[in-house]
Design a protein around this motif. Structure first.
Motif, PDB file in Angstrom:
ATOM      1  N   TYR A  43      -5.759   2.581  -7.188  1.00  0.00           N
ATOM      2  CA  TYR A  43      -7.180   2.436  -7.575  1.00  0.00           C
ATOM      3  C   TYR A  43      -7.840   3.816  -7.639  1.00  0.00           C
ATOM      4  O   TYR A  43      -8.644   4.168  -6.797  1.00  0.00           O
ATOM      5  CB  TYR A  43      -7.877   1.541  -6.559  1.00  0.00           C
ATOM      6  N   ASN A  44      -7.512   4.574  -8.669  1.00  0.00           N
ATOM      7  CA  ASN A  44      -8.118   5.902  -8.839  1.00  0.00           C
ATOM      8  C   ASN A  44      -9.417   5.778  -9.646  1.00  0.00           C
ATOM      9  O   ASN A  44      -9.750   4.704 -10.146  1.00  0.00           O
ATOM     10  CB  ASN A  44      -7.131   6.863  -9.495  1.00  0.00           C
ATOM     11  N   LYS A  80     -10.858   2.547 -11.753  1.00  0.00           N
ATOM     12  CA  LYS A  80     -12.110   1.914 -11.316  1.00  0.00           C
ATOM     13  C   LYS A  80     -13.045   1.684 -12.494  1.00  0.00           C
ATOM     14  O   LYS A  80     -13.653   0.610 -12.629  1.00  0.00           O
ATOM     15  CB  LYS A  80     -12.791   2.787 -10.267  1.00  0.00           C
ATOM     16  N   THR A  88      -7.765  -5.295  -1.910  1.00  0.00           N
ATOM     17  CA  THR A  88      -8.555  -4.313  -1.156  1.00  0.00           C
ATOM     18  C   THR A  88      -8.260  -4.469   0.332  1.00  0.00           C
ATOM     19  O   THR A  88      -7.475  -3.740   0.902  1.00  0.00           O
ATOM     20  CB  THR A  88     -10.055  -4.487  -1.441  1.00  0.00           C
ATOM     21  N   SER A 145      -5.806  -0.927  -3.691  1.00  0.00           N
ATOM     22  CA  SER A 145      -6.761   0.141  -3.360  1.00  0.00           C
ATOM     23  C   SER A 145      -6.379   0.799  -2.048  1.00  0.00           C
ATOM     24  O   SER A 145      -5.557   0.272  -1.292  1.00  0.00           O
ATOM     25  CB  SER A 145      -8.171  -0.413  -3.277  1.00  0.00           C
ATOM     26  N   LEU A 173      -7.180  -7.069  -7.933  1.00  0.00           N
ATOM     27  CA  LEU A 173      -7.299  -5.981  -6.965  1.00  0.00           C
ATOM     28  C   LEU A 173      -7.060  -6.460  -5.534  1.00  0.00           C
ATOM     29  O   LEU A 173      -7.672  -7.429  -5.095  1.00  0.00           O
ATOM     30  CB  LEU A 173      -8.706  -5.371  -7.084  1.00  0.00           C
ATOM     31  N   SER A 182     -17.194  -7.529  -4.552  1.00  0.00           N
ATOM     32  CA  SER A 182     -17.467  -6.094  -4.649  1.00  0.00           C
ATOM     33  C   SER A 182     -18.783  -5.711  -3.987  1.00  0.00           C
ATOM     34  O   SER A 182     -19.017  -4.542  -3.683  1.00  0.00           O
ATOM     35  CB  SER A 182     -17.488  -5.655  -6.120  1.00  0.00           C
ATOM     36  N   ARG A 210       0.845  -1.199   0.000  1.00  0.00           N
ATOM     37  CA  ARG A 210       0.000   0.000   0.000  1.00  0.00           C
ATOM     38  C   ARG A 210       0.884   1.255   0.000  1.00  0.00           C
ATOM     39  O   ARG A 210       1.799   1.373   0.818  1.00  0.00           O
ATOM     40  CB  ARG A 210      -0.901   0.015   1.230  1.00  0.00           C
TER      41      ARG A 210
END
Length: 244
Positions: free
Chosen positions: A97-98, A102, A215, A244, A213, A181, A64
């Motif tokens: 993850y902008n 997305k 998260t 993200s 992804l 999601s 991250r």
């Protein structure tokens, strides 16, 4: 012969449009790129610059982006829990993850645009060589349930893994079907059984999980737990397109 090849290059050049916005690609094909066409950029400069690559300091565990290499709050929780401590050796990702990512990811995953994988190909492959160049790893894409794969027509993690030109193993079977999601962070973290595998399916191997992804890290930790406990993997790490 040279005239024929030149004509073929011109025909291919005329067809080149950005995979995302469909604007014409202005760069010319070189002789080399004609023969190795899949390695070329297939998105325009504007779309390419709308993706944000992860640079600078990151959490040393999950990748991250942050101001230092200390463990992020999520990783502190994973490592504080005796059941999950050390399950996932490390994660590294390519992009942030902008909002632009997305939207592109939604097209790729949920609207069946499988060819969009090539929008990520050069960066995904190059970063892999930087972060994950070990020769002794086994690539394992995170699987979808059979129902979900039939619905989408492909597994995005498998598509991403195919870009890396390494042997791919598929020892994991997904046992739950609900879209990640659709779940809250708390719901993802509470999940119990998500995957299963045959006893000793990856015995002694250093596994590299591939996914789109990262998260909360829940999916990857569940996969790592399954592969280490039942699959008897030596180590499990992960490489994802996005953090993200």
């Amino acid at each position: 012969m040279k005239i024929r090849i030149a004509n073929n290059i011109r025909k291919e050049e005329d067809k080149l449009i950005c995979l995302i916005c469909e604007a014409p690609l202005l760069h010319s094909l070189s002789w080399r790129s004609f023969f190795f066409f899949k390695t070329e950029e297939k998105i325009c400069r504007e779309c390419k610059e709308s993706f944000i690559k992860i640079k600078g300091s990151v959490c040393r565990k999950c990748g991250r982006p942050q101001s230092s290499e200390k463990l992020c709050p999520d990783c502190l929780k994973w490592e504080a829990n005796p059941k999950t401590c050390g399950l996932l050796q490390q994660n590294r990702s390519v992009y942030v993850y902008n909002p632009f990512m997305k939207e592109v990811l939604a097209r790729f995953k949920f609207r069946g645009d499988a060819e969009l994988v090539y929008a990520f190909a050069p960066s995904f492959s190059r970063a892999f060589q930087t972060y994950c160049s070990h020769s002794d790893i086994a690539l394992v894409p995170i699987p979808l349930s059979e129902e979900r794969k039939k619905e989408r027509g492909f597994n995005q993690a498998e598509r991403l893994a195919s870009l890396l030109n390494r042997p791919i193993m598929q020892p994991l079977i997904r046992t739950e079907n609900e879209k990640q999601s659709k779940k809250s962070k708390a719901e993802r973290l509470k999940q119990k059984t998500v995957f299963k595998t045959e006893k000793g399916s990856v015995k002694g191997l250093n596994v590299m999980l591939i996914d789109d992804l990262y998260t909360t890290g829940a999916t990857l930790h569940h996969a790592a737990e399954c592969l280490k406990a039942d699959g008897e993997a030596n180590t499990v790490s992960s490489y994802t397109l996005i953090r993200s």
